[in-house]
Design an enzyme around this catalytic site. Structure first.
Site, PDB file in Angstrom:
ATOM      1  N   ASP A  37       0.979  -1.202   0.284  1.00 17.38           N
ATOM      2  CA  ASP A  37      -0.312   0.050   0.235  1.00 17.38           C
ATOM      3  C   ASP A  37       0.472   1.213  -0.119  1.00 17.38           C
ATOM      4  O   ASP A  37       0.280   2.692  -0.184  1.00 17.38           O
ATOM      5  CB  ASP A  37      -0.848   0.225   1.453  1.00 17.38           C
ATOM      6  CG  ASP A  37      -0.249   0.016   1.967  1.00 17.38           C
ATOM      7  OD1 ASP A  37       1.096  -0.018   2.659  1.00 17.38           O
ATOM      8  OD2 ASP A  37      -0.949  -0.213   3.606  1.00 17.38           O
ATOM      9  N   LYS A 205      16.733  40.013  -6.604  1.00 15.63           N
ATOM     10  CA  LYS A 205      16.307  39.409  -7.256  1.00 15.63           C
ATOM     11  C   LYS A 205      14.404  38.937  -6.879  1.00 15.63           C
ATOM     12  O   LYS A 205      14.255  38.674  -5.325  1.00 15.63           O
ATOM     13  CB  LYS A 205      16.222  37.957  -7.050  1.00 15.63           C
ATOM     14  CG  LYS A 205      15.573  36.794  -7.823  1.00 15.63           C
ATOM     15  CD  LYS A 205      15.677  35.064  -7.499  1.00 15.63           C
ATOM     16  CE  LYS A 205      15.401  34.309  -5.950  1.00 15.63           C
ATOM     17  NZ  LYS A 205      15.767  33.587  -5.897  1.00 15.63           N
TER      18      LYS A 205
HETATM   19  C1  R5P Z   1      16.180  30.733  -3.162  1.00 18.24           C
HETATM   20  O1  R5P Z   1      16.061  31.732  -1.486  1.00 18.24           O
HETATM   21  C2  R5P Z   1      17.467  29.747  -3.021  1.00 18.24           C
HETATM   22  O2  R5P Z   1      18.587  30.353  -2.313  1.00 18.24           O
HETATM   23  C3  R5P Z   1      17.869  29.643  -4.237  1.00 18.24           C
HETATM   24  O3  R5P Z   1      18.494  31.068  -4.778  1.00 18.24           O
HETATM   25  C4  R5P Z   1      17.048  29.303  -5.024  1.00 18.24           C
HETATM   26  O4  R5P Z   1      16.309  27.862  -4.579  1.00 18.24           O
HETATM   27  C5  R5P Z   1      16.928  29.062  -6.804  1.00 18.24           C
HETATM   28  O5  R5P Z   1      15.438  28.391  -6.754  1.00 18.24           O
HETATM   29  P1  R5P Z   1      15.329  27.930  -8.368  1.00 18.24           P
HETATM   30  O6  R5P Z   1      16.452  27.826  -9.235  1.00 18.24           O
HETATM   31  O7  R5P Z   1      13.754  27.514  -8.481  1.00 18.24           O
HETATM   32  O8  R5P Z   1      14.931  29.895  -9.438  1.00 18.24           O
END
Ligand code: R5P
Length: 340
Positions: A37, A205
């Protein structure tokens, strides 16, 4: 006779075997299976009464088990060993899952980091050993048991500096303000190794969705070779978008360095224009290695860069073995192990 026991679960068995070999002991024997399961069943075949037990189980999802299946199996095994009278149980998670869900990012959002900590502690985990966890402060607050957080910085800086001959205009970049300390520490380690100053820049970002980010560069990257430092590459979108922004700002992306290479979703597409990636072996990069577009990238660039030069996987086995030795014997400091 030593009371040290090391187990490896599922896809972490090869890594755990190497750690045990590096410590000149045999990996302890267990049996694990999925019941019809889907429930995890995992039992030690070695007597562990009174033993100092380390369970190596990196918490990434793969073709065999999801993140949650690995977590549940780990919980079951910790509890099994607790009932089998282990003296101390240390979970060794080279990659720890749920580390990014460390705070409420919107009303009623989960703090899954804390939920994981509560689960592992409730079943009987005494300590945690991990590497470059996303937000160490958040983990330290979520867990009540001691955490040892190893750093891939020295190993990754060694690997990168061994292949930078002739390039002088490097800029190290953090992909977000939260990663600035990690990237600055890496910049120092890198400068020390190559013996010349290296610039620093920020990428601002903004995450617009799970796979969507927008990027602004803060700092001068013109005529520079940019190295992005991150704790993990997940979908690859962050690195891919920053690569485009670097170009728009007159620089060139030299490569990306991250401890954990998850490479989920369309990572192979986002990363198709990244010339070099350095990751640690905390996660098996099978998804990227299997991706068709990367195969083509390997083939097209074969004259300039070998396959190994596009994706370098840096081993961490010896560092984990030294850390386990230090924790077991209580005879050495983990910070000394990390000193550069
Ligand atoms: C976010 O705060 C992490 O430090 C990485 O920058 C992030 O997880 C990267 O994710 P992805 O490759 O999906 O853009």
């Amino acid at each position: 006779m030593s009371n040290l026991r090391i187990f490896g679960l599922g896809s972490s068995i090869p890594f755990a075997t190497q750690v045990a070999e590096a410590m000149s002991i045999k990996l302890s024997i267990h049996h694990e299976e999925r019941r019809p399961d889907g429930e995890a069943y995992v039992v030690s075949k070695d007597n562990i009464r009174g033993c100092d037990v380390f369970i190596i189980a990196s918490q990434y999802g793969d073709n065999f088990e999801t993140v949650d299946e690995k977590l549940m199996k780990l919980c079951v095994f910790v509890n099994t060993l607790r009932h089998a009278s282990a003296d101390r149980i240390t979970v060794v998670a080279p990659y720890l899952s749920y580390a990014r869900q460390d705070r409420k990012t919107e009303s009623r959002a989960p703090i899954a980091t804390q939920a994981v900590a509560m689960m592992l502690e409730a079943v009987g985990m005494d300590r945690l050993l991990t590497m470059d966890v996303h937000n160490l402060g958040a983990e330290q607050n979520a867990f009540r048991v001691p955490i040892d957080n190893l750093e891939g910085k020295k190993l990754l800086a060694d690997a990168v500096s061994a292949s930078v001959d002739g390039v002088s205009n490097f800029v190290v970049m953090t992909p977000d303000a939260g990663g600035a300390k990690r990237a600055k520490d890496w910049q120092s380690a890198f400068q020390k190794r190559i013996g010349r100053p290296v610039g620093f820049a920020y990428a601002d970002k903004t995450r617009l969705g799970a796979e969507e980010v927008s990027v602004k560069i803060i700092g001068d990257v013109s005529n520079s070779q940019v190295i992005i430092i991150d704790d993990m590459i997940s979908t690859g979108r962050t690195i891919g978008e920053i690569g485009v922004a670097v170009k728009e700002n007159g620089g060139e992306l030299w490569g990306a360095v991250a401890t954990h290479g998850l490479f989920v979703g369309s990572a192979h597409k986002w990363l198709a224009k990244v010339p070099r990636m350095y990751i640690a072996d905390t996660v098996n990069p099978f998804r990227l290695l299997e991706a068709k577009s990367l195969q083509t990238q390997f083939e097209n660039s074969a004259s300039r860069w070998s396959r190994q030069n596009i994706l370098k996987v840096v081993p961490t086995v010896n560092m984990f073995a030294s850390a386990i030795h230090r924790i077991h014997t209580e005879g050495g400091s983990i910070s000394e192990l990390l000193e550069d």
